[in-house]
Write a protein that holds these residues in place. Structure first.
Motif, PDB file in Angstrom:
ATOM      1  N   LEU A   1      -3.435  -6.937   1.613  1.00  0.00           N
ATOM      2  CA  LEU A   1      -2.437  -5.724   0.747  1.00  0.00           C
ATOM      3  C   LEU A   1      -1.620  -5.864   2.393  1.00  0.00           C
ATOM      4  O   LEU A   1      -1.776  -5.829   3.545  1.00  0.00           O
ATOM      5  CB  LEU A   1      -2.632  -4.367   1.163  1.00  0.00           C
ATOM      6  CG  LEU A   1      -3.396  -3.043  -0.264  1.00  0.00           C
ATOM      7  CD1 LEU A   1      -4.400  -4.577  -1.008  1.00  0.00           C
ATOM      8  CD2 LEU A   1      -3.798  -2.143   0.167  1.00  0.00           C
TER       9      LEU A   1
ATOM     10  N   ASP B   1       1.202  -1.354   0.508  1.00  0.00           N
ATOM     11  CA  ASP B   1      -0.156   0.141   0.098  1.00  0.00           C
ATOM     12  C   ASP B   1       0.797   1.420  -0.331  1.00  0.00           C
ATOM     13  O   ASP B   1       0.815   1.770   1.307  1.00  0.00           O
ATOM     14  CB  ASP B   1      -0.746  -0.151   1.366  1.00  0.00           C
ATOM     15  CG  ASP B   1      -1.704   0.918   0.829  1.00  0.00           C
ATOM     16  OD1 ASP B   1      -2.246   1.267  -0.025  1.00  0.00           O
ATOM     17  OD2 ASP B   1      -2.221   1.937   2.135  1.00  0.00           O
TER      18      ASP B   1
ATOM     19  N   THR C   1      -1.487  -1.843   4.714  1.00  0.00           N
ATOM     20  CA  THR C   1      -3.050  -0.687   3.838  1.00  0.00           C
ATOM     21  C   THR C   1      -2.021  -0.063   5.350  1.00  0.00           C
ATOM     22  O   THR C   1      -2.180  -0.352   6.488  1.00  0.00           O
ATOM     23  CB  THR C   1      -4.082  -0.749   4.667  1.00  0.00           C
ATOM     24  OG1 THR C   1      -5.263  -2.373   3.958  1.00  0.00           O
ATOM     25  CG2 THR C   1      -4.710   0.359   3.787  1.00  0.00           C
TER      26      THR C   1
END
Length: 280
Positions: free
Chosen positions: A66, A32, A69
């Protein structure tokens, strides 16, 4: 893990679709960042959650997420909605990775906040807001009625999540980080904890610290899966195999293998044969 920088969408899609057909590979990850943190600074970097949704629609088996994040990028209620959408698109395959955001002393990461007009608060703010974000996101995923939330960092009126994620009670929460303050948030909120690999003795000591924080709040440390990110060497796979063996011996059962770009042809098959099977 395929970091979506210095590569095209088609490159990542090829790797993920190949991995989707290989049972030895259980999950796939993006990162991210809004700008590259390696290679040419003016190179491409795809937005993680948008890309994750596209890949979720083009795969069928892999768990996905992810790693991790940045809680600094998106308000938590908005992030909860985004994550719910990906869980639905994927048919319930999301592992929700989140962290406090980039370190203030990492200039290649910090520049993306300034370039996108995003505030960059101090570390205490980032960890405190992470804890509140995890609370709010879980409530949005699970509570059947609207609620208000008035925290130190997050303020919501009439918050409600609809629809709910497919997974019940909610997608697994993976929190990434190594600081003591972050590990306290992990003990309170996470189903999985991820740490970048490196000095295995340091990684092991951080895991032991997490055990103590779990004990402090009466949580079974074994209820948190230990996850580690290890860089892959195409030229020296024996180095990666050694790191995998060390991590497994230290109790890390969730292994994320970071693939450097450009990706060799059939790299997912190579990972399964040269790293996973050869390390088992």
């Amino acid at each position: 893990m395929t970091a979506p920088m210095q590569v095209d969408y088609s490159d990542i899609l090829t790797v993920w679709q190949e991995a989707d057909a290989i049972p030895e590979i259980e999950h796939a990850w993006l990162f991210d960042h809004l700008m590259p943190i390696g290679g040419p600074l003016d190179g491409p970097a795809l937005e993680g959650w948008t890309l994750l949704s596209a890949l979720a629609a083009r795969t069928r088996r892999l768990r996905l997420g992810l790693l991790v994040t940045s809680n600094r990028f998106r308000p938590p209620a908005m992030l909860a909605k985004i994550a719910t959408t990906v869980d639905i698109v994927s048919g319930g395959r999301l592992d929700f990775g989140i962290g406090a955001g980039s370190r203030p002393d990492h200039p290649l990461a910090r520049r993306e906040y300034e370039a996108h007009g995003l505030p960059f608060h101090d570390f205490a703010h980032s960890v405190g807001s992470l804890a509140e974000a995890c609370t709010v996101i879980r409530r949005l995923w699970t509570e059947p009625e609207p609620f208000d939330f008035d925290g130190d960092y997050v303020h919501l009126t009439g918050a409600f999540g609809g629809p709910k994620p497919i997974q019940h009670p909610h997608p697994p929460i993976l929190i990434g980080g190594r600081s003591a303050a972050t590990l306290r948030v992990v003990a309170e909120h996470a189903n999985l904890w991820n740490i970048p690999g490196g000095d295995i003795d340091d990684v092991t000591s951080r895991s032991a610290l997490l055990d103590r924080y779990c004990a402090d709040i009466g949580r079974d440390p074994a209820s948190i899966t230990r996850s580690i990110h290890l860089p892959v060497s195409y030229d020296h796979p024996e180095h990666t195999r050694t790191a995998i063996t060390q991590a497994l011996t230290a109790g890390f059962t969730h292994i994320v293998l970071g693939l450097p770009a450009p990706y060799p042809t059939h790299v997912a098959r190579w990972v399964a044969d040269e790293l996973i099977t050869a390390s088992s």
